[in-house]
Design a protein around this motif. Structure first.
Motif, PDB file in Angstrom:
ATOM      1  N   CYS A  17      56.560 -14.158 -14.375  1.00 34.64           N
ATOM      2  CA  CYS A  17      57.005 -12.765 -14.334  1.00 34.64           C
ATOM      3  C   CYS A  17      57.669 -12.509 -12.991  1.00 34.64           C
ATOM      4  O   CYS A  17      57.410 -13.219 -12.008  1.00 34.64           O
ATOM      5  CB  CYS A  17      55.830 -11.810 -14.514  1.00 34.64           C
ATOM      6  N   ALA A  18      58.481 -11.482 -12.934  1.00 33.11           N
ATOM      7  CA  ALA A  18      59.250 -11.174 -11.728  1.00 33.11           C
ATOM      8  C   ALA A  18      58.379 -10.695 -10.575  1.00 33.11           C
ATOM      9  O   ALA A  18      58.722 -10.898  -9.415  1.00 33.11           O
ATOM     10  CB  ALA A  18      60.314 -10.128 -12.037  1.00 33.11           C
ATOM     11  N   ASP A  19      57.240 -10.066 -10.885  1.00 33.89           N
ATOM     12  CA  ASP A  19      56.385  -9.527  -9.821  1.00 33.89           C
ATOM     13  C   ASP A  19      54.948  -9.412 -10.307  1.00 33.89           C
ATOM     14  O   ASP A  19      54.659  -9.562 -11.499  1.00 33.89           O
ATOM     15  CB  ASP A  19      56.906  -8.168  -9.334  1.00 33.89           C
ATOM     16  N   HIS A  20      54.055  -9.129  -9.357  1.00 32.52           N
ATOM     17  CA  HIS A  20      52.635  -9.062  -9.672  1.00 32.52           C
ATOM     18  C   HIS A  20      52.330  -7.915 -10.632  1.00 32.52           C
ATOM     19  O   HIS A  20      51.492  -8.056 -11.528  1.00 32.52           O
ATOM     20  CB  HIS A  20      51.802  -8.929  -8.392  1.00 32.52           C
ATOM     21  N   GLU A  59      58.348 -15.432  -7.879  1.00 38.06           N
ATOM     22  CA  GLU A  59      57.828 -15.010  -9.177  1.00 38.06           C
ATOM     23  C   GLU A  59      56.306 -15.118  -9.161  1.00 38.06           C
ATOM     24  O   GLU A  59      55.715 -15.594  -8.196  1.00 38.06           O
ATOM     25  CB  GLU A  59      58.366 -15.898 -10.307  1.00 38.06           C
ATOM     26  N   VAL A  60      55.698 -14.700 -10.255  1.00 32.17           N
ATOM     27  CA  VAL A  60      54.266 -14.868 -10.458  1.00 32.17           C
ATOM     28  C   VAL A  60      54.077 -15.765 -11.670  1.00 32.17           C
ATOM     29  O   VAL A  60      54.564 -15.452 -12.764  1.00 32.17           O
ATOM     30  CB  VAL A  60      53.559 -13.513 -10.670  1.00 32.17           C
ATOM     31  N   GLN A  61      53.414 -16.899 -11.454  1.00 28.49           N
ATOM     32  CA  GLN A  61      53.104 -17.827 -12.546  1.00 28.49           C
ATOM     33  C   GLN A  61      51.828 -17.354 -13.224  1.00 28.49           C
ATOM     34  O   GLN A  61      50.818 -17.125 -12.564  1.00 28.49           O
ATOM     35  CB  GLN A  61      52.882 -19.239 -12.001  1.00 28.49           C
ATOM     36  N   MET A  62      51.898 -17.193 -14.533  1.00 23.96           N
ATOM     37  CA  MET A  62      50.719 -16.846 -15.320  1.00 23.96           C
ATOM     38  C   MET A  62      50.214 -18.098 -16.015  1.00 23.96           C
ATOM     39  O   MET A  62      50.988 -18.787 -16.694  1.00 23.96           O
ATOM     40  CB  MET A  62      51.060 -15.779 -16.360  1.00 23.96           C
ATOM     41  N   VAL A  63      48.946 -18.401 -15.835  1.00 24.59           N
ATOM     42  CA  VAL A  63      48.284 -19.484 -16.553  1.00 24.59           C
ATOM     43  C   VAL A  63      47.306 -18.792 -17.497  1.00 24.59           C
ATOM     44  O   VAL A  63      46.303 -18.226 -17.059  1.00 24.59           O
ATOM     45  CB  VAL A  63      47.559 -20.454 -15.609  1.00 24.59           C
ATOM     46  N   ILE A  64      47.634 -18.813 -18.783  1.00 23.29           N
ATOM     47  CA  ILE A  64      46.887 -18.072 -19.784  1.00 23.29           C
ATOM     48  C   ILE A  64      46.028 -19.054 -20.582  1.00 23.29           C
ATOM     49  O   ILE A  64      46.547 -20.038 -21.117  1.00 23.29           O
ATOM     50  CB  ILE A  64      47.847 -17.323 -20.733  1.00 23.29           C
ATOM     51  N   LYS A  65      44.726 -18.785 -20.646  1.00 25.46           N
ATOM     52  CA  LYS A  65      43.813 -19.647 -21.385  1.00 25.46           C
ATOM     53  C   LYS A  65      43.448 -18.964 -22.702  1.00 25.46           C
ATOM     54  O   LYS A  65      42.997 -17.820 -22.705  1.00 25.46           O
ATOM     55  CB  LYS A  65      42.531 -19.921 -20.588  1.00 25.46           C
ATOM     56  N   THR A  66      43.625 -19.693 -23.812  1.00 26.57           N
ATOM     57  CA  THR A  66      43.344 -19.134 -25.131  1.00 26.57           C
ATOM     58  C   THR A  66      42.888 -20.230 -26.078  1.00 26.57           C
ATOM     59  O   THR A  66      42.882 -21.417 -25.723  1.00 26.57           O
ATOM     60  CB  THR A  66      44.585 -18.401 -25.689  1.00 26.57           C
ATOM     61  N   SER A  67      42.537 -19.834 -27.285  1.00 23.41           N
ATOM     62  CA  SER A  67      42.157 -20.798 -28.321  1.00 23.41           C
ATOM     63  C   SER A  67      43.389 -21.195 -29.130  1.00 23.41           C
ATOM     64  O   SER A  67      44.399 -20.488 -29.136  1.00 23.41           O
ATOM     65  CB  SER A  67      41.111 -20.178 -29.252  1.00 23.41           C
ATOM     66  N   ALA A  68      43.270 -22.297 -29.840  1.00 20.48           N
ATOM     67  CA  ALA A  68      44.355 -22.724 -30.726  1.00 20.48           C
ATOM     68  C   ALA A  68      44.591 -21.673 -31.811  1.00 20.48           C
ATOM     69  O   ALA A  68      45.736 -21.416 -32.191  1.00 20.48           O
ATOM     70  CB  ALA A  68      44.024 -24.085 -31.341  1.00 20.48           C
ATOM     71  N   ASP A  69      43.519 -21.045 -32.290  1.00 23.17           N
ATOM     72  CA  ASP A  69      43.650 -20.030 -33.344  1.00 23.17           C
ATOM     73  C   ASP A  69      44.418 -18.796 -32.879  1.00 23.17           C
ATOM     74  O   ASP A  69      45.163 -18.202 -33.655  1.00 23.17           O
ATOM     75  CB  ASP A  69      42.273 -19.593 -33.847  1.00 23.17           C
ATOM     76  N   GLN A  70      44.236 -18.385 -31.649  1.00 20.41           N
ATOM     77  CA  GLN A  70      44.887 -17.176 -31.144  1.00 20.41           C
ATOM     78  C   GLN A  70      46.303 -17.437 -30.633  1.00 20.41           C
ATOM     79  O   GLN A  70      47.036 -16.497 -30.347  1.00 20.41           O
ATOM     80  CB  GLN A  70      44.056 -16.540 -30.017  1.00 20.41           C
ATOM     81  N   LEU A  71      46.687 -18.701 -30.503  1.00 20.94           N
ATOM     82  CA  LEU A  71      47.984 -19.035 -29.914  1.00 20.94           C
ATOM     83  C   LEU A  71      49.170 -18.330 -30.583  1.00 20.94           C
ATOM     84  O   LEU A  71      49.987 -17.738 -29.874  1.00 20.94           O
ATOM     85  CB  LEU A  71      48.197 -20.549 -29.896  1.00 20.94           C
ATOM     86  N   PRO A  72      49.313 -18.337 -31.900  1.00 24.26           N
ATOM     87  CA  PRO A  72      50.486 -17.662 -32.495  1.00 24.26           C
ATOM     88  C   PRO A  72      50.564 -16.177 -32.144  1.00 24.26           C
ATOM     89  O   PRO A  72      51.645 -15.667 -31.821  1.00 24.26           O
ATOM     90  CB  PRO A  72      50.299 -17.876 -34.006  1.00 24.26           C
ATOM     91  N   ARG A  73      49.440 -15.479 -32.180  1.00 26.32           N
ATOM     92  CA  ARG A  73      49.429 -14.053 -31.852  1.00 26.32           C
ATOM     93  C   ARG A  73      49.752 -13.838 -30.373  1.00 26.32           C
ATOM     94  O   ARG A  73      50.457 -12.904 -30.008  1.00 26.32           O
ATOM     95  CB  ARG A  73      48.080 -13.431 -32.191  1.00 26.32           C
TER      96      ARG A  73
END
Length: 111
Positions: A17-20, A59-73
């Motif tokens: 993202c462009a900023d925090h 920029e701000v790097q986002m590291v998003i942790k999720t399940s395989a099931d929630q990935l499409p949403r």
């Protein structure tokens, strides 16, 4: 110490993202909807080609942790709410060990 030796499949999704403020807003949206268990926000410098020009941006790097099931949403939500014309969406397959894996699956359970 890791309790147990079970491994839970998970996904790591990277986007910038462009900023925090915009990263924080997107992270909150994902967490409130239980699409992500955790989002880490890291300040970075990105160097890339865009529209024929060499870019060098904070920029701000986002590291998003999720399940395989929630990935499409999650991917749909990021694509719709992201401020960039072409948002970075890099998906890495991973496993979460022990009690962290159980916590992650519980955190993204839509209930």
């Amino acid at each position: 110490m890791i309790s147990g030796n079970s491994l839970q499949p998970m996904r790591l999704v990277l986007t910038t993202c462009a900023d925090h403020a915009s990263a924080d807003q997107l992270a909150r949206h994902l967490l409130e909807r239980r699409l992500a268990a955790c989002v880490s926000l890291l300040p970075i410098t990105s160097c890339y080609h865009w529209q024929g020009e060499l870019q060098h941006q904070q920029e701000v790097q986002m590291v998003i942790k999720t399940s395989a099931d929630q990935l499409p949403r999650l991917l749909k939500a990021v694509s719709h709410r992201h401020s960039y014309e072409v948002p970075e969406l890099v998906v890495l397959e991973a496993c979460a060990a022990g009690s962290y894996g159980a916590w992650l699956l519980d955190a993204v359970d839509p209930r």
